[in-house]
Design an enzyme around this catalytic site. Structure first.
Site: not given
Lengths: 638, 227, 248
Positions: A40, A42, A44, A284, A330, A435, A440-441
């Site tokens: 991956g 991304g 991370a 967003s 959320r 979350r 998350s970023l």
């Protein structure tokens, strides 16, 4: 089996320092002899690959996209949180830690979450140094915006493309290492199995998606940074290629999966418009800073939104949660929307949406200011819906978005297979049952840049003496045989239904029974249906073409085959948790006002699941959560 | 991929820009001189011929003229090299509507340039060659009578038309060429870019109209109205 | 609505390709272009034919993976849009639509509509980064950057690397892509330091990848989904000339 999270000793705020001070190191001469595989690219994955390569390890980096820059971190819009307290509004590492723990409904580990908050400031420094053009004030200093679930402004942003800009930063760092030949990059390669030798992760089997070739790669450690699997719902905010295959196959090799049913359903996505639809585009959450959410007071309202007078509108978030209003977290916002839609107040041609209205903000701040803040989002909305949101309210609807659940990892981000790490959204670690926006970023970056370099080194320090495993080792041969058999099996069915058919059917099942609200009855029904669907999949699937060529349908089929197993575990996970917490809302467990009702006495644990073989129910291994620094409170945003 | 010893694509474009801009500068001087042809016939003859004499004798002008020849040659050769490379690198489509995204003349600088080159061959043959190597009559002041050659040249309507059309080719070439050159040389400040663009447009109009009007004027005044 | 599709089919880089005719009924105007392609593929799969391979992933206009030449225009008839953001309402019942891959010498076709854009990655590898290691960064507010400077850097950094600029360029030039990265980093103090070296090596790589010259037709800006300005190209030219002159 007892799960050991390996939390370092000492007070909460000193744990990470203690770990770093005591972690074992590998000397530079030895690093050159050690191979690291990162799956991956991304945030991370590329951050970890670049950082480890800078340290001197030999890194092999894999992604299924045609370029490392296209991993789905690229699509995150709103921002990244950091406890810099630039706004002087009372923010601190502790407060960020508390917001995150509370936002996650007290279902995550204190030490992990504190570390996330602690490393957040450093990440902003790192990103700025890489040339990430964060929004700035006129005086030249970094600007912040607020995000759902918190009362301070700690979100750094690069217009509505923060994920893209952060990813380009880490992608560029990665490409710098590729140029320096410390990283070997394999694009259009998909991991199909992890190779375990003597109980340790020692390599992977990958498929070259352009040629169909199966390859074996050996290493001293394998890092999975393969992101979330929200695409299991078919209609989601994720990219078409996002999948659970890498973590699921690791799971089948012995890594435990934790809380797989905890999926965040994002409140501000565009509603579904028809059966042909392949994805739901996210708008967003930052829009909720200035947009007001409402539905008509009358059910089945047929008037246009601008024709409905103020007195006949129900601003239900402001009504139910006066303290946070439109910025409620959320899970709560999504559930409130679903409640209104299910009660018949939904709007739009399919009656599956609610309004997000900017008229007040435009009146107060002027169109120019709104355009400056959200121009690209309004443009995107117009491109997709052909509607001008400056004039008419947007229509939004909840959509599957983020997997809080994932591979169970300890404090070092290592799974239950020694040498196999899981980073970013692929793991279950920091977000608990829900979350917070813009975390998350942060988590992906912090895992990749700041945690993995220490913890992976700590692991590799114990592996200095292990020789490189040749790829003709029996374990590699066996794994490859198994992978090939799986591919051939899919091709040989030659039935009458496409992979997408199964994916769509599965997605609908999950939305209905394991989505925003769940019930015992529904989950049991879903498990039976999933079993039937899986049986049908292996009887009636049609995949054209061959395995030794580029074959998009075969890729899809493989991923959906895994989804059909993940889905069953998700339902089982939801079924066995007899409480409501965060994104996991069991209809049986709610307060009279319809809020989530936690059961801290019985369920203050992480559900980790162990694979026991085909056809056998997975084994639940709980990891109890201990809260020493915060009091378990009812999560209220009223 | 053996590009190691070759000039980079950017250097080639810089060369195009520098030579192109020099030619633009030359056009201004050329036009200013030629505008004398718009004077009343007798006055034009005296003034134009003495001006031509002046130019042919001056060492400074001579140097400039060599730079001019070199610029033309380099501009053409460089264009050829660039076009050949672009032919090789470019993708070709079965259905191609890419033209909608840009101006036609910006995509056809090579063709416009070729037309100008063809024009130049005639132009050199009819005036430059005549003046340098032909046996020209002398005017009253003893200067070579280039004016007579000019008037004679524009005797036929089709020749005038050829000239005028060529000037339009030049005009479109300049319309793109001028600001494109500024771009290739690296002018990126938005304010000055828009100034240069406006200036370039005005310049192209003036050069085109200025040069086109002369053969028409001479044809009409010397051949149509008085004969 | 009913559509007549002519889609480029080619099994690999080495073989010849051709346009193949397909008819598709019941296309709904709200569908995105890629969803229309999904519908076609579903029918092909059920017939046992090989579906059309095309690049796509995020389907929200940011990953840059999708890209097709639709009726001879990069990402279709609407300016500043990715293929995934193009909707069928832009077409009419009975239309014939030509679908071809992004073509350029530097973008060899892998299969059908999928092309190899790894040349872009190699251009970034040549210097499209700030040479900073993890964990070494100074305080983020240490160097103030004005609002305008940051916004302008963002405008250049917004590139999604889809390749529409190359596809729409008559010369298949990668000037817009390359210059966007050069400008992004040159506009920020963090990237300024290496800008001289960067522009020389990135341009060199761009040339080695066999992209064409920039003719300043500005078609790239028109088709760019992120509206990256052609002034970035001018800036690259300036930086390049300056760096070439000042090179030791």
């Amino acid at each position: 089996m007892e799960l050991n999270a390996k939390i370092p000793p000492g007070p909460l705020k000193d744990k990470w320092s203690f770990y770093k001070d005591h972690a074992k190191l590998v000397n530079p001469a030895n690093r050159k002899k050690m191979d690291v595989i990162v799956i991956g690219t991304g945030l991370a994955g590329s951050a970890a690959a670049a950082s480890l390569a800078e340290m001197g390890y030999n890194v092999k980096s894999f992604c299924f996209q045609d370029s490392a820059r296209r991993a789905h971190s690229v699509a995150a819009q709103g921002g990244v949180n950091a406890a810099k307290n630039y706004k002087n509004d009372g923010d601190s590492v502790y407060r960020m830690f508390y917001d995150t723990i509370k936002g996650g409904d007290f279902r995550s580990r204190e030490a992990n979450v504190y570390r996330l908050a602690e490393c957040s400031a450093q990440l902003i420094d790192q990103a700025v140094a890489q040339g990430v053009p964060f929004g700035r004030e006129y005086g030249g200093y970094l600007n912040n915006r607020s995000f759902g679930g918190v009362q301070v402004s700690r979100t750094f942003y690069a217009r509505g493309q923060t994920g893209q800009q952060l990813l380009l930063g880490s992608y560029q760092a990665l490409m710098r290492q590729v140029a320096a030949k410390t990283v070997k990059l394999y694009t259009r390669h998909e991991m199909l199995d992890v190779v375990v030798i003597d109980g340790k992760a020692r390599g992977v089997i990958v498929r070259n998606l352009d040629t169909g070739e199966i390859e074996r790669h050996s290493a001293h450690t394998v890092i999975l940074a393969t992101g979330g699997f929200g695409k299991i719902y078919y209609l989601s905010t994720l990219a078409m290629g996002c999948n659970a295959s890498a973590i699921w196959r690791a799971h089948k090799k012995g890594a435990l999966m934790a809380c797989p049913s905890w999926t965040q359903v994002h409140p501000t996505s565009l509603p579904q418009s028809g059966d042909y639809q392949s994805k739901l585009t996210l708008m967003s959450e930052s829009l909720r800073n200035d947009g007001r959410i409402w539905v008509p007071l009358k059910p089945s309202e047929n008037r246009k939104p601008n024709d409905i007078p103020e007195s006949e509108r129900d601003y239900y978030l402001e009504r139910r949660y006066p303290a946070f209003g439109n910025l409620a977290p959320r899970d709560i916002s999504s559930r409130a929307a679903k409640e209104r839609i299910d009660a018949g107040f939904g709007v739009g041609p399919q009656r599956n949406a609610v309004y997000l209205d900017f008229s007040k903000a435009i009146k107060e701040q002027g169109k120019g200011r709104i355009k400056e803040k959200y121009g690209n989002l309004f443009d995107m909305y117009r491109k997709i819906t052909a509607t001008d949101a400056y004039v008419e309210p947007m229509m939004i609807s909840p959509a599957a978005h983020f997997s809080m659940g994932g591979l169970w990892v300890d404090y070092e981000l290592m799974t239950t297979i020694p040498g196999l790490f899981a980073l970013g959204e692929a793991n279950f670690a920091d977000h608990g049952a829900n979350r917070l926006g813009a975390n998350s970023l942060l988590q992906a970056c912090v895992d990749g840049y700041f945690i993995a370099p220490y913890t992976v080194s700590n692991y590799l320090a114990g592996e200095i003496k292990s020789e490189r495993v040749p790829i003709d080792h029996q374990a590699f041969i066996d794994a490859e045989v198994q992978v090939r058999a799986q591919l051939s099996k899919l091709l040989e069915i030659n039935g009458t239904k496409t992979a997408d058919y199964f994916h769509k059917t599965l997605g609908k099942l999950l939305y209905d029974y394991c989505g925003l609200s769940r019930s015992k009855e529904g989950l049991i029904h879903a498990i039976n249906e999933i079993k039937k669907l899986r049986a049908d999949f292996y009887k009636d699937l049609k995949v054209p073409g061959d395995e030794d060529e580029m074959n998009g349908e075969l890729e899809k089929a493989g991923r959906i085959g895994d989804y059909l197993e993940v889905a069953e575990l998700m339902c089982l996970d939801a079924l066995t948790r007899d409480e409501s917490c965060g994104a996991h809302f069991r209809e049986e467990y709610q307060t009279p006002e319809g809020e989530a009702l936690r059961n801290d006495e019985k369920f203050c644990f992480v559900s980790a699941w162990k694979w026991r073989g085909e056809g056998q129910e997975e084994l639940l291994i709980p990891e109890p959560l201990h809260f020493e620094n915060v009091e378990l409170a009812v999560r209220s945003y009223k | 991929m053996d590009n190691k010893n070759r000039a980079s694509t950017l250097m080639r474009k810089t060369l195009m820009a520098v030579t192109g801009l020099f030619l633009c500068f030359f056009l201004v001087i050329h036009l200013l001189g030629n505008l004398q042809l718009l004077l009343p016939a007798e006055q034009a003859k005296a003034s134009f011929n003495s001006y031509s004499q002046l130019l042919s004798g001056n060492i400074f002008i001579k140097i400039i003229s060599y730079v001019l020849y070199a610029s033309i040659v380099i501009h053409c050769l460089d264009a050829l090299i660039i076009t050949l490379k672009n032919k090789k690198t470019a993708g070709r489509y079965a259905v191609d509507n890419r033209g909608k995204a840009s101006k036609w003349y910006s995509r056809n600088m090579g063709i416009l340039g070729t037309l100008i080159l063809i024009f130049l061959v005639f132009h050199f043959r009819d005036f430059w060659y005549q003046y340098k190597f032909g046996s020209l009559p002398k005017d009253e002041s003893g200067h070579k009578d280039l004016y007579a050659i000019v008037v004679a040249a524009y005797h036929d309507w089709w020749y005038v038309l050829f000239y005028v059309l060529s000037m339009f080719a030049l005009g479109y070439h300049l319309l793109h060429g001028f600001y494109s050159a500024a771009r290739s040389l690296g002018l990126y400040h938005p304010k000055y870019v828009s100034w240069v663009r406006t200036f370039g447009t005005g310049y192209s109009y003036i050069i085109t109209i200025g040069f086109a009007i002369i053969p028409i004027y001479i044809y009409l005044t010397q051949h149509v109205l008085w004969n | 609505m009913k559509l007549y599709l002519k889609i480029w089919r080619q099994s690999d880089a080495a073989s010849e390709g051709k346009l193949v005719d397909y008819e598709l009924d019941n296309v709904i105007p709200h569908m995105s272009f890629l969803e229309m392609m999904d519908t076609l593929n579903e029918q092909l799969v059920l017939k046992g034919d090989r579906p059309v391979e095309f690049d796509h992933d995020c389907r929200e206009g940011i990953c840059g993976q999708c890209g097709m030449m639709i009726n001879g225009q990069a990402h279709g008839p609407i300016a500043n849009l990715t293929t995934c953001q193009l909707h069928m309402r832009e077409f009419k019942d009975g239309d014939t639509i030509y679908v071809e891959p992004f073509r350029a010498l530097a973008f060899p076709i892998k299969r059908d509509l999928r092309v190899d854009r790894s040349a872009f990655d190699r251009i970034i590898m040549a210097g499209g980064f700030v040479s900073v290691n993890t964990g070494q960064a100074p305080e983020a507010n240490g160097i103030p950057i004005t609002h305008e400077q940051a916004e302008s850097a963002f405008d250049s950094a917004a590139c999604i690397g889809c390749g529409a600029c190359v596809a729409t360029c008559k010369n298949s030039s990668a000037a817009l892509f390359t210059s966007a990265k050069i400008s992004h980093l040159a506009k920020l103090p963090q990237g300024k330091m290496e800008s001289r070296k960067r522009v020389l090596s990135m341009v060199k790589q761009m040339d080695e990848e066999n992209f064409g010259h920039c003719s300043n037709t500005e078609a790239c800006e028109v088709e760019c989904p992120q509206q990256i300005s052609v002034l970035n190209i001018a800036r690259m030219n300036w930086e390049y000339s300056l760096s070439s002159v000042l090179k030791k």
